[in-house]
Design a protein around this motif. Structure first.
Motif, PDB file in Angstrom:
ATOM      1  N   HIS A  31       0.805  -1.218   0.000  1.00 24.95           N
ATOM      2  CA  HIS A  31       0.000   0.000   0.000  1.00 24.95           C
ATOM      3  C   HIS A  31       0.843   1.275   0.000  1.00 24.95           C
ATOM      4  N   SER A  33       2.979   4.367  -1.201  1.00 24.27           N
ATOM      5  CA  SER A  33       2.972   5.106  -2.466  1.00 24.27           C
ATOM      6  C   SER A  33       4.375   5.163  -3.043  1.00 24.27           C
ATOM      7  N   PRO A  78      -0.128   3.704  -5.576  1.00 27.93           N
ATOM      8  CA  PRO A  78       0.355   2.617  -4.695  1.00 27.93           C
ATOM      9  C   PRO A  78       1.334   1.721  -5.454  1.00 27.93           C
ATOM     10  N   ARG A  80       1.713  -1.312  -5.375  1.00 30.30           N
ATOM     11  CA  ARG A  80       1.149  -2.571  -5.865  1.00 30.30           C
ATOM     12  C   ARG A  80       0.647  -2.444  -7.301  1.00 30.30           C
TER      13      ARG A  80
END
Length: 329
Positions: A31, A33, A78, A80
């Protein structure tokens, strides 16, 4: 963001991925950034910052984000969303060459290392991956040239001083000298047979040479196999069958020739039997010596030839004279 503190090396072998992994690498959560990751990396020293390992709360590696993707992404994205969710990974026990090629095939700048449960243990940096590829290439070229170890060892052996050459060769040759004296003693022990039928002496060099030649060919194949990474077991059966077949062929050729030319079928039979038995033993002996020297950490190229020659010569002489004793005198 943090850096992993797990020690992946432990007691792993020096040719495995574990010895090349770095633990001082950036680690982030899915999560986080991209801006936060880059900000936290500034002012810190990493052994490898080519990629960021993305790990879950339990330390499981869930992805990897390269520096190129982080810099190209918007600050609030993010990580991810830009990470590779299925990065190539290896375990500590993975062979170093396989690890390097796995990274190359995926086009990754670094390679993640995990344990059996997927827990992140470190990254293998690009410079170490390149070093592995160069080292493996060096070894492959050396093997193609018929050398053991690496080309550095081969070059050292080829350019070493005269005294070092003597040190490597003389002990084995002294064994050969001792064998020659012993061979003379063995021949002397069969003086009665030689007096009874002097023709027996005519074929001693031939029997010794042919059996030695069979053994020399097998030794060469065995050393080449060891140098190329081929185990003795993979060629043992074929060579063990080849030796007796060669002996049969020698016997089929020599028996009629000696019988016709010298009119001595008993001597011909002794020569044929000796060639059959000596050729069969020669291949087994020639396989056993390189394997034994290799297991002892000695270079088979130095010792196999002289040692195999003297042992095979002695056995051939004994076999021939025993056959002559049984069939001729």
């Amino acid at each position: 963001m943090s850096t992993t503190a797990v020690d992946p090396v432990g007691e792993a072998a020096t040719r495995t991925a574990a010895t090349h992994a770095s633990v001082a690498v950036p680690v982030a959560a899915p999560h986080d950034s991209c801006r936060r990751i880059l900000d936290e990396m500034r002012g810190r020293t990493f052994e490898c910052a080519a990629a960021v390992a993305i790990c879950a709360a339990d330390g499981t590696l869930v992805g990897m984000a390269t520096m190129e993707r982080l810099l190209a992404a918007a600050g609030d994205t993010p990580v991810r969303d830009v990470m590779d969710p299925e990065p190539p990974t290896v375990t500590p026990a993975t062979d170093q060459e396989e690890a390097a090629w796995r990274a190359v095939r995926r086009g990754e700048s670094a390679l993640g290392m995990v344990d059996g449960t997927g827990r992140f243990l470190g990254l293998i940096p690009p410079d170490r991956l390149l070093a592995v590829l160069l080292a493996e290439h060096d070894e492959d070229v050396a093997r193609l040239g018929g050398f053991l170890g690496s080309s550095a060892v081969a070059r050292s052996a080829a350019t070493e001083s005269v005294w070092r050459r003597l040190w490597h060769r003389l002990p084995w040759l002294l064994v050969g000298l001792g064998g020659a004296l012993l061979a003379a003693a063995i021949v002397g022990a069969f003086e009665h047979q030689l007096r009874t039928q002097v023709l027996i002496a005519f074929f001693v060099p031939g029997v010794v040479y042919l059996a030695g030649a069979v053994g020399a060919q097998t030794v060469t194949l065995a050393i080449r196999g060891l140098a190329a990474g081929v185990g003795i077991g993979r060629i043992a059966f074929r060579e063990a069958v080849t030796g007796p077949l060669l002996g049969v062929m020698f016997a089929l050729v020599t028996f009629p020739l000696i019988t016709v030319l010298w009119d001595e079928p008993r001597v011909a039979a002794a020569v044929a039997v000796a060639l059959l038995v000596a050729s069969s033993i020669a291949t087994v002996l020639a396989l056993a010596l390189p394997w034994t020297l290799d297991r002892l950490g000695l270079d088979p190229a130095f010792g196999s030839g002289p040692l195999a020659t003297v042992i095979q010569d002695l056995l051939s002489i004994v076999i021939y004279f025993l056959a002559a004793t049984a069939l001729v005198t």
